[in-house]
Design an enzyme around this catalytic site. Structure first.
Site, PDB file in Angstrom:
ATOM      1  N   TRP A   1      19.739  72.959  76.059  1.00 12.81           N
ATOM      2  CA  TRP A   1      18.677  72.294  75.110  1.00 12.81           C
ATOM      3  C   TRP A   1      17.433  73.422  75.448  1.00 12.81           C
ATOM      4  O   TRP A   1      16.918  73.640  74.257  1.00 12.81           O
ATOM      5  CB  TRP A   1      18.352  71.004  75.581  1.00 12.81           C
ATOM      6  CG  TRP A   1      19.537  70.101  75.116  1.00 12.81           C
ATOM      7  CD1 TRP A   1      20.420  69.504  75.771  1.00 12.81           C
ATOM      8  CD2 TRP A   1      19.950  70.113  73.618  1.00 12.81           C
ATOM      9  NE1 TRP A   1      21.455  68.738  74.955  1.00 12.81           N
ATOM     10  CE2 TRP A   1      20.927  68.968  73.551  1.00 12.81           C
ATOM     11  CE3 TRP A   1      19.509  70.452  72.400  1.00 12.81           C
ATOM     12  CZ2 TRP A   1      21.689  68.857  72.590  1.00 12.81           C
ATOM     13  CZ3 TRP A   1      20.033  70.131  71.263  1.00 12.81           C
ATOM     14  CH2 TRP A   1      21.163  69.457  71.321  1.00 12.81           C
TER      15      TRP A   1
ATOM     16  N   ASP B   1      10.411  68.101  76.564  1.00 10.62           N
ATOM     17  CA  ASP B   1      11.176  67.555  75.661  1.00 10.62           C
ATOM     18  C   ASP B   1      11.714  66.398  76.443  1.00 10.62           C
ATOM     19  O   ASP B   1      12.550  66.580  77.318  1.00 10.62           O
ATOM     20  CB  ASP B   1      12.375  68.632  75.166  1.00 10.62           C
ATOM     21  CG  ASP B   1      13.457  67.890  74.466  1.00 10.62           C
ATOM     22  OD1 ASP B   1      13.382  66.537  74.195  1.00 10.62           O
ATOM     23  OD2 ASP B   1      14.346  68.315  74.033  1.00 10.62           O
TER      24      ASP B   1
ATOM     25  N   LYS C   1      18.288  57.999  72.315  1.00  7.27           N
ATOM     26  CA  LYS C   1      18.651  57.996  73.797  1.00  7.27           C
ATOM     27  C   LYS C   1      18.079  56.630  74.174  1.00  7.27           C
ATOM     28  O   LYS C   1      18.517  55.501  74.612  1.00  7.27           O
ATOM     29  CB  LYS C   1      18.406  58.991  74.311  1.00  7.27           C
ATOM     30  CG  LYS C   1      18.986  60.321  73.887  1.00  7.27           C
ATOM     31  CD  LYS C   1      19.147  61.757  74.615  1.00  7.27           C
ATOM     32  CE  LYS C   1      19.090  62.892  73.933  1.00  7.27           C
ATOM     33  NZ  LYS C   1      20.715  62.998  73.630  1.00  7.27           N
TER      34      LYS C   1
END
Length: 361
Positions: free
Chosen positions: A103, A173, A197
């Site tokens: 990511w 993030d 999430k």
């Protein structure tokens, strides 16, 4: 009696059953108004109250300082990979990024479209099994900001600390860690989190940004991607993802009802310790991550023989343990144990792992 199974999906992830039941009860007739929250105007007094309450509950949970804006936007966290440099990196400018996995690498690749990216540190030298200590970082003097990914959901690598970057805005993030424990927002210039999430359904992203950083977007930045436009319009420059925003608000209430982030931290700590103990005490399962850098939320593990992967997954599904297959880029198994995944789910997984190992002993 609920027929819901234990869902270890990395995202879209498990949502609290109590929240789903409330949304179900209100789906056709929200609070006696004769319509769904999905059908009402985002400009209406009713939805404005939904939106304002959700923001305040999130501010309460995280202790968001008054000089930060909270934005509820579209596009998910991946859109932020472009939106961040468009807003904070001047034409011909540069920024520092830390590479710890897939990511963060995606964020780096996208930012390189807009200016120079200095990869100030990388976990590549550790095979992405450990996070480089800050003494290894080579931060640049002219960086517009420093970006990092506190938790790599695919590799299972997580910072147990917040970087110190001087007067540079620190951007993180926090898609997979937000609401899992307390977080000192004031240490960051900006935080962003895809909802799917710990916040709610996919399609929504939450941005928490310090006000003094707004208003510096490039002239070429599309209006819809300018954080200052979103802030001036209360995240409603256009029609926002109203149902996702509403569900996020229900989840913020649910987290408060559980005892807030301190309670979530205790629960999540116990869950991850339970699962790592089962892995570490086994001869069949293993996790390669440096113990101090292990993720609380996403726990990858491998079986000693890859040929056992399919029977392991088949047996897991038979027992109602869903979505344990590892990401296609790394293989093996992965258990994502976000807030809505209870200790009972982890205990059931550990019991199955022990049973599976005994059968092959």
């Amino acid at each position: 009696m609920s027929n819901r199974l234990f869902n270890f999906c990395a995202g879209p992830a498990a949502l609290p059953e109590a929240v789903l039941k409330q949304a179900q009860a209100e789906l056709l007739d929200w609070q006696g108004k004769g319509l769904s929250v999905m059908e009402m105007s985002h400009r209406s007094e009713e939805f404005t109250q939904v939106a304002e309450t959700a923001e305040q509950d999130l501010r309460d949970l995280l202790g968001v300082p008054d000089n930060y804006k909270v934005l509820f936007l579209q596009g998910g966290a991946s859109q932020q990979f472009a939106q961040i440099p468009l807003n904070f990196m001047a034409e011909g400018g540069s920024a520092d990024y830390i590479d710890t996995g897939i990511w963060s690498a995606k964020a780096i690749e996208e930012a390189q479209r807009f200016g120079h990216v200095n990869v100030a540190a990388s976990a590549k030298g550790y095979d992405y099994f450990a996070i480089p200590g800050q003494n290894e970082w080579q931060l640049s003097d002219d960086a517009a900001y420093v970006h990092y990914t506190p938790n790599e959901t695919i590799g299972g690598l997580e910072y147990g600390w917040i970087p110190e970057v001087g007067d540079k805005p620190l951007i993180a993030d926090v898609s997979s860690t937000i609401l899992s424990r307390p977080l000192e927002v004031s240490k960051f210039g900006m935080l962003y989190a895809g909802a799917q999430k710990n916040i709610g359904p996919s399609g929504l992203v939450v941005v928490i940004v310090r006000e003094d950083l707004l208003g510096n977007a490039r002239a070429s930045c599309p209006t819809m991607l300018d954080y200052s436009v979103a802030a001036k319009n209360g995240s409603m420059y256009n029609t926002p993802p109203t149902f996702g925003w509403y569900l996020a608000g229900l989840i913020f209430k649910w987290v408060k009802e559980q005892g807030g982030l301190e309670a979530m931290e205790r629960l999540n700590q116990t869950k991850q310790r339970t699962l790592y103990k089962a892995i570490d005490s086994s001869e069949l399962y293993s996790n390669p991550i440096n113990p101090v850098d292990r993720s609380w939320m996403n726990i990858p593990f491998r079986l000693a023989d890859d040929r056992l992967d399919k029977p392991f997954l088949a047996g897991a599904e038979e027992r109602g343990l869903l979505n344990l297959k590892g990401h296609r880029s790394v293989g093996g198994m992965r258990a994502s144990i976000y807030n809505a995944v209870g200790q009972d789910a982890v205990d059931a997984l550990v019991a199955y792992m022990a049973e599976f190992e005994r059968q092959r002993g």
